[in-house]
Write a protein that holds these residues in place. Structure first.
Motif, short mmCIF file in Angstrom:
data_model
loop_
_atom_site.label_atom_id
_atom_site.label_comp_id
_atom_site.label_asym_id
_atom_site.label_seq_id
_atom_site.Cartn_x
_atom_site.Cartn_y
_atom_site.Cartn_z
N ILE A 1 0.85 -1.19 0.00
CA ILE A 1 0.00 0.00 0.00
C ILE A 1 0.89 1.24 0.00
O ILE A 1 1.69 1.45 0.91
CB ILE A 1 -0.99 -0.03 1.18
CG1 ILE A 1 -1.97 -1.18 0.96
CG2 ILE A 1 -1.71 1.32 1.30
CD1 ILE A 1 -3.04 -1.34 1.98
N ARG A 2 0.72 2.03 -1.04
CA ARG A 2 1.54 3.23 -1.24
C ARG A 2 0.98 4.41 -0.47
O ARG A 2 1.70 5.17 0.15
CB ARG A 2 1.61 3.54 -2.74
CG ARG A 2 2.52 4.68 -3.10
CD ARG A 2 2.71 4.80 -4.62
NE ARG A 2 1.56 4.45 -5.43
CZ ARG A 2 0.65 5.32 -5.86
NH1 ARG A 2 0.74 6.59 -5.56
NH2 ARG A 2 -0.35 4.91 -6.61
N LYS A 3 -0.36 4.61 -0.52
CA LYS A 3 -0.98 5.71 0.23
C LYS A 3 -2.47 5.43 0.38
O LYS A 3 -3.03 4.58 -0.31
CB LYS A 3 -0.74 7.06 -0.44
CG LYS A 3 -1.60 7.35 -1.64
CD LYS A 3 -1.39 8.80 -2.12
CE LYS A 3 -2.37 9.13 -3.23
NZ LYS A 3 -2.28 10.53 -3.65
N THR A 4 -3.08 6.17 1.28
CA THR A 4 -4.53 6.12 1.48
C THR A 4 -5.05 7.55 1.57
O THR A 4 -4.33 8.47 1.96
CB THR A 4 -4.90 5.37 2.78
OG1 THR A 4 -4.36 6.07 3.89
CG2 THR A 4 -4.42 3.93 2.76
N ILE A 5 -6.31 7.71 1.20
CA ILE A 5 -7.02 8.97 1.41
C ILE A 5 -8.35 8.60 2.07
O ILE A 5 -9.08 7.75 1.56
CB ILE A 5 -7.27 9.72 0.08
CG1 ILE A 5 -5.94 10.08 -0.57
CG2 ILE A 5 -8.12 10.97 0.33
CD1 ILE A 5 -6.07 10.74 -1.94
N SER A 6 -8.65 9.25 3.18
CA SER A 6 -9.83 8.90 3.98
C SER A 6 -10.89 9.98 3.90
O SER A 6 -10.57 11.18 3.86
CB SER A 6 -9.44 8.72 5.44
OG SER A 6 -8.45 7.75 5.56
N TYR A 7 -12.13 9.54 3.95
CA TYR A 7 -13.29 10.43 3.98
C TYR A 7 -14.19 9.99 5.13
O TYR A 7 -14.76 8.90 5.08
CB TYR A 7 -14.07 10.37 2.66
CG TYR A 7 -13.24 10.71 1.45
CD1 TYR A 7 -13.10 12.02 1.04
CD2 TYR A 7 -12.57 9.70 0.74
CE1 TYR A 7 -12.32 12.34 -0.07
CE2 TYR A 7 -11.79 10.01 -0.36
CZ TYR A 7 -11.67 11.33 -0.76
OH TYR A 7 -10.90 11.64 -1.85
#
Length: 170
Positions: A134-140
């Motif tokens: 996993i390179r990155k995450t964006i959360s909402y």
């Protein structure tokens, strides 16, 4: 083995709708609602299970009843070497992930996460981020549900009230 050419007719659709509305409905109850005997409903359900039309029965739990009141969607961006099956293996190990799917667009996957609170969500997110591919995450974070009866809002994925009655009126 599943028979891919098995017929699927209007009565089968009504049976499926009844089971979606209430998976615990008896064959007798379903039969009375759609005009079949309990044994005919059972035969049809058995056939639909053999043909992978009905793949299982489930229990839907309101997340807040478990104390899970914090909800978020997480976009996951993977290294190019991460196949979907590997991501599927990982997300199955997190009970907080209630849905996961691969998607089009910039992200590789979208996760629906339920947690007790923001701190619990942050712990889950940090564990997800430690996966080597996993390179990155964006959360909402979810603030409110605009469609209160949706499955995501903790409602059962049932037909609207009276939908089975409306089908019988056809």
């Amino acid at each position: 083995m599943a028979n891919q050419s098995a017929p699927f007719d209007d009565l089968d659709r009504k049976i499926v709708a009844a089971l979606v509305a209430n998976a615990r409905a008896s064959f007798t109850e379903i039969g009375a609602a759609i005009g079949l005997s309990a044994s005919a409903v059972k035969r049809r359900v058995d056939r639909m299970r053999e043909n992978d039309v009905i793949t299982g029965f489930t229990t839907t739990v309101r997340p807040a009843a478990l104390g899970w009141r914090t909800e978020a969607y997480v976009e996951v961006y993977c290294d190019s070497a991460a196949p979907p099956r590997r991501l599927a293996e990982v997300v199955r190990s997190y009970p907080e992930i209630t849905a996961a799917m691969t998607v089009t667009g910039g992200a590789d996957a979208l996760l629906h996460v339920m947690a007790r609170d923001v701190e619990h969500f942050e712990e889950v997110l940090e564990r997800i981020r430690t996966e080597p591919f996993i390179r990155k995450t964006i959360s909402y974070m979810v603030l409110s549900h605009l469609i209160a009866g949706s499955a995501e809002a903790g409602a059962s994925p049932a037909a609207p009230p009276g939908a089975l009655d409306a089908m019988n009126d056809r």
